[in-house]
Design an enzyme around this catalytic site. Structure first.
Site, PDB file in Angstrom:
ATOM      1  N   ASP A  25     -29.334 -14.126 -51.376  1.00 34.32           N
ATOM      2  CA  ASP A  25     -29.447 -15.486 -51.908  1.00 34.32           C
ATOM      3  C   ASP A  25     -28.547 -15.669 -53.129  1.00 34.32           C
ATOM      4  OD1 ASP A  25     -30.399 -18.065 -51.905  1.00 34.32           O
ATOM      5  OD2 ASP A  25     -32.262 -17.582 -52.973  1.00 34.32           O
ATOM      6  N   HIS A  42     -19.975 -18.601 -50.041  1.00 28.66           N
ATOM      7  CA  HIS A  42     -20.432 -17.996 -48.783  1.00 28.66           C
ATOM      8  C   HIS A  42     -19.432 -16.930 -48.309  1.00 28.66           C
ATOM      9  CE1 HIS A  42     -23.840 -20.580 -48.544  1.00 28.66           C
ATOM     10  NE2 HIS A  42     -23.162 -21.689 -48.288  1.00 28.66           N
ATOM     11  N   LEU A 136     -26.512   3.920 -38.322  1.00 23.56           N
ATOM     12  CA  LEU A 136     -27.167   2.860 -39.099  1.00 23.56           C
ATOM     13  C   LEU A 136     -27.442   1.702 -38.159  1.00 23.56           C
ATOM     14  CD1 LEU A 136     -27.905   1.335 -41.800  1.00 23.56           C
ATOM     15  CD2 LEU A 136     -25.520   0.580 -41.854  1.00 23.56           C
TER      16      LEU A 136
HETATM   17  C1  IPE Z   1     -33.257 -17.841 -47.761  1.00 23.33           C
HETATM   18  O1  IPE Z   1     -32.487 -18.456 -48.732  1.00 23.33           O
HETATM   19  C2  IPE Z   1     -32.477 -17.714 -46.497  1.00 23.33           C
HETATM   20  C3  IPE Z   1     -31.351 -16.789 -46.532  1.00 23.33           C
HETATM   21  C4  IPE Z   1     -31.027 -15.998 -47.524  1.00 23.33           C
HETATM   22  C5  IPE Z   1     -30.555 -16.745 -45.344  1.00 23.33           C
HETATM   23  P1  IPE Z   1     -32.631 -20.010 -49.045  1.00 23.33           P
HETATM   24  O2  IPE Z   1     -31.717 -20.285 -50.181  1.00 23.33           O
HETATM   25  O3  IPE Z   1     -32.421 -20.797 -47.803  1.00 23.33           O
HETATM   26  O4  IPE Z   1     -34.151 -20.115 -49.454  1.00 23.33           O
HETATM   27  P2  IPE Z   1     -34.916 -21.191 -50.338  1.00 23.33           P
HETATM   28  O5  IPE Z   1     -34.554 -22.530 -49.794  1.00 23.33           O
HETATM   29  O6  IPE Z   1     -34.416 -21.017 -51.747  1.00 23.33           O
HETATM   30  O7  IPE Z   1     -36.338 -20.818 -50.202  1.00 23.33           O
HETATM   31  C1  IPE Z   2     -27.561 -17.671 -49.644  1.00 19.81           C
HETATM   32  O1  IPE Z   2     -27.045 -18.456 -50.661  1.00 19.81           O
HETATM   33  C2  IPE Z   2     -26.939 -17.952 -48.302  1.00 19.81           C
HETATM   34  C3  IPE Z   2     -27.782 -18.705 -47.377  1.00 19.81           C
HETATM   35  C4  IPE Z   2     -29.007 -19.077 -47.596  1.00 19.81           C
HETATM   36  C5  IPE Z   2     -27.214 -19.075 -46.117  1.00 19.81           C
HETATM   37  P1  IPE Z   2     -27.421 -19.984 -50.835  1.00 19.81           P
HETATM   38  O2  IPE Z   2     -26.493 -20.798 -49.991  1.00 19.81           O
HETATM   39  O3  IPE Z   2     -28.861 -20.206 -50.600  1.00 19.81           O
HETATM   40  O4  IPE Z   2     -27.047 -20.212 -52.355  1.00 19.81           O
HETATM   41  P2  IPE Z   2     -28.004 -20.767 -53.483  1.00 19.81           P
HETATM   42  O5  IPE Z   2     -29.285 -20.002 -53.369  1.00 19.81           O
HETATM   43  O6  IPE Z   2     -28.183 -22.218 -53.228  1.00 19.81           O
HETATM   44  O7  IPE Z   2     -27.249 -20.481 -54.755  1.00 19.81           O
HETATM   45 MG    MG Z   3     -30.536 -20.037 -51.722  1.00 20.88          MG
END
Ligand code: IPE
Ligand code: IPE
Ligand code: MG
Length: 255
Positions: A25, A42, A136
């Site tokens: 995240d 990303h 792995l």
């Molecule tokens: C959780 O992250 C999903 C992934 C890391 C793929 P999100 O950014 O979508 O989660 P919330 O919305 O903060 O709970």
């Molecule tokens: C994690 O990073 C990737 C996915 C959930 C796909 P985010 O896109 O959620 O980035 P933040 O959490 O908004 O910074």
């Molecule tokens: Mg996120």
């Protein structure tokens, strides 16, 4: 090529968990902090996936599960969803050969019915090519949601009962586990979430029953092998009791 991994017993003796799962995240906040567009965040996230997968393999981790796209992430803007789909394709196209050479078995968990046919074809290619590897196991949760996964398992079990192949009284925890996307995979010992959020966001709800949870403020693109080692050190400071009174004997838990 990757450096040789530790044997399973040496890795266990060194306190390396058998199964590490990561909620990756913070990609967008990483980009925002640098005034960069979110797709760069990303993209950097995918670089971190490559580095961490290799580090996990070299450390002797046996199962690495990465949360790449949740069933709720469809609620993001269409162009971002399409970027994330594109990155999974890019990752498989670019990294599959190297993963295969290094003995990585790739498995994707989550719903496939909503994915474009070209992504499904790539996923199947990756799984088929690497199915006999066992250094792995890299499990990518993509279009994954724990509640959906449990719901599908219940539906399949109900069908077996209805068809007369399964006695309701014979349904055990093992029956449920065997109908999840993760059938055959031991439960995660350690779940790491980056970016400072402290929730599971629908990740491995059944499988996380006795996982140790480690939260770090680092945004995913900055997560490094050093950070992974720190999270494992934290894991090793925990007392895993599994509901018993004395510390459990095994650091890897039940299989
Ligand atoms: C959780 O992250 C999903 C992934 C890391 C793929 P999100 O950014 O979508 O989660 P919330 O919305 O903060 O709970
Ligand atoms: C994690 O990073 C990737 C996915 C959930 C796909 P985010 O896109 O959620 O980035 P933040 O959490 O908004 O910074
Ligand atoms: Mg996120």
């Amino acid at each position: 090529m990757w450096a040789p991994d530790q044997s399973a017993s040496a890795a266990e003796a060194a306190g390396v968990p058998r199964h590490v799962a990561i909620i990756m995240d913070g990609n967008r906040r990483w980009a925002a902090r640098r005034m960069l567009p979110r797709q760069i965040g990303h993209r950097q996230g995918v670089e971190a996936v490559r580095v961490i997968t290799r580090a996990a393999g070299e450390m002797g981790i046996r199962y690495l599960t990465l949360y790449g796209f949740s069933s709720e992430n469809w609620n993001r803007p269409a162009d971002e969803v399409s970027d994330l789909m594109g990155l999974l394709k890019l990752f498989i196209r670019r990294d599959l050969a190297e993963l295969h050479q290094n003995g990585v078995q790739v498995r994707i968990i989550g719903g496939r019915e909503d994915l474009e046919p070209d992504i499904v074809a790539l996923i199947e290619e990756a799984e088929t090519l690497t199915r006999n590897n066992d250094r792995l196991k890299l499990i990518i949760a993509f279009n994954y949601g724990g509640q959906n996964e449990i719901t599908s398992a219940v539906r399949r079990i109900a069908r077996e009962v209805k068809a007369g192949r399964l006695d309701p009284e014979a349904i055990s925890q093992e029956t449920v586990a065997a109908h999840l996307d993760t059938a055959g995979v031991p439960d995660p010992d350690l779940i790491i979430r980056t970016s400072g959020e402290k929730r599971l966001s629908n990740f491995l709800l059944w499988q996380s029953a006795y996982a140790e949870l480690v939260f770090t403020d680092v945004y995913w693109p900055d997560f490094s092998p050093e950070r992974l080692k720190e999270a494992i050190a934290e894991f090793n400071r925990r007392d895993r009791r599994f509901g018993a009174t004395a510390p459990a004997q095994s650091s890897t838990g039940k299989s």
